[in-house]
Design a protein around this motif. Structure first.
Motif, PDB file in Angstrom:
ATOM      1  N   LEU A 112      58.971 -39.417 -63.218  1.00 45.59           N
ATOM      2  CA  LEU A 112      59.178 -38.712 -64.472  1.00 45.59           C
ATOM      3  C   LEU A 112      60.408 -37.812 -64.383  1.00 45.59           C
ATOM      4  N   GLY A 113      60.588 -37.161 -63.237  1.00 48.80           N
ATOM      5  CA  GLY A 113      61.774 -36.327 -63.037  1.00 48.80           C
ATOM      6  C   GLY A 113      63.048 -37.137 -63.093  1.00 48.80           C
ATOM      7  N   ASP A 114      63.032 -38.324 -62.496  1.00 48.25           N
ATOM      8  CA  ASP A 114      64.212 -39.195 -62.534  1.00 48.25           C
ATOM      9  C   ASP A 114      64.525 -39.625 -63.968  1.00 48.25           C
ATOM     10  N   ALA A 115      63.486 -39.965 -64.728  1.00 43.40           N
ATOM     11  CA  ALA A 115      63.690 -40.385 -66.113  1.00 43.40           C
ATOM     12  C   ALA A 115      64.239 -39.237 -66.955  1.00 43.40           C
ATOM     13  N   PHE A 116      63.718 -38.021 -66.716  1.00 40.34           N
ATOM     14  CA  PHE A 116      64.192 -36.858 -67.464  1.00 40.34           C
ATOM     15  C   PHE A 116      65.654 -36.556 -67.125  1.00 40.34           C
TER      16      PHE A 116
END
Length: 276
Positions: A112-116
């Motif tokens: 999720l952090g990578d996508a954000f």
């Protein structure tokens, strides 16, 4: 023009384009005040009377084309600005979701952090102020946004993705993303049960069709007409009206919207092949 006067043609042009979007210069033998007034009343930007001085004609054309280019640039920058206006609640809610996952699922937190991070990078990318971007660039932003919202809302949001392989084209930046975000925010998540958003990009004869479909709450026809009215300035949302205006300026045709309350919305547009 045997079947239509210049005044009538100008009036028809003004039904689709504003004074700044498509300037009209009248070249006329009539120079009486009433004739000049009739020209401006029909929607002309300027006029030149015959016989024409070549230098004056070039200067007036240069002035009007410069005006058009300035408006075109403003619309592109407005689109980039709208995308950069990430709503605080989206920002904070996503960060809260990332932090909450730290105690539950570190691998999911990392994804999720990578996508954000990808969403933020593409959102602020300088390419968004350019005239055209690659389809892959636009889809990277869409993919990151949908991943974040899917992680946040889980079973309330379903996504289907149907993109023909080997489609390699350039398109105006921030054309697909506003359609997706409006479908998610105003169509799907506005109802408790949620729903499905479908992105379809497919080749047609001499063009490429882009379609975003949702089974959300739908829109009233009055709202649809407001979005498609090129004379309106939509100051809310992420810019469907802006997207419609930019597509119309570049390709002569903007968004097509079919919506019914309680059933959902289909928003689509077509980009013709460059050699057509």
């Amino acid at each position: 023009m045997p079947h239509m006067s210049g005044y009538e043609l100008t009036r028809r042009v003004r039904e689709r384009f504003s004074l700044s979007e498509l300037p009209v210069l009248l070249l006329t033998a009539r120079s009486q005040p009433t004739d000049i007034y009739a020209g401006f009343l029909s929607g002309a930007n300027d006029y030149v009377t015959k016989p024409v001085d070549a230098l004056e004609l070039k200067s007036r054309i240069w002035s009007l084309t410069t005006l058009k280019q300035s408006v075109h640039e403003r619309l592109r920058m407005e689109a980039a600005y709208l995308q950069a206006q990430i709503h605080p609640h989206f920002l904070f809610n996503t960060l809260n979701s990332i932090m909450a996952l730290g105690d539950i699922d570190t691998e999911k937190m990392r994804r999720l952090g990578d996508a954000f991070a990808s969403y933020l990078r593409v959102s602020f990318d300088f390419l968004n102020s350019g005239e055209l971007v690659t389809l892959s660039h636009e889809l990277e932003l869409v993919s990151a946004y949908l991943y974040i919202e899917k992680e946040r809302f889980e079973d309330r949001l379903f996504v289907t993705w149907e993109v023909d392989p080997n489609i390699d084209l350039l398109l105006p930046p921030l054309t697909i993303q506003p359609l997706i975000e409006n479908a998610v925010k105003h169509g799907i998540l506005s109802q408790v049960k949620g729903g499905t958003v479908q992105l379809r990009i497919t080749r047609q004869d001499g063009s490429t069709l882009f379609e975003v479909r949702d089974d959300g709450k739908g829109m009233e026809q009055e709202k649809v007409q407001q979005i498609l009215d090129l004379r309106m300035r939509d100051k809310s949302g992420i810019g469907l009206s802006n997207t419609n205006r930019r597509l119309t300026q570049m390709y002569g045709k903007g968004l097509s919207i079919h919506s019914k309350l309680g059933e959902g919305t289909i928003v689509s547009f077509i980009i013709p092949d460059p050699n057509k």
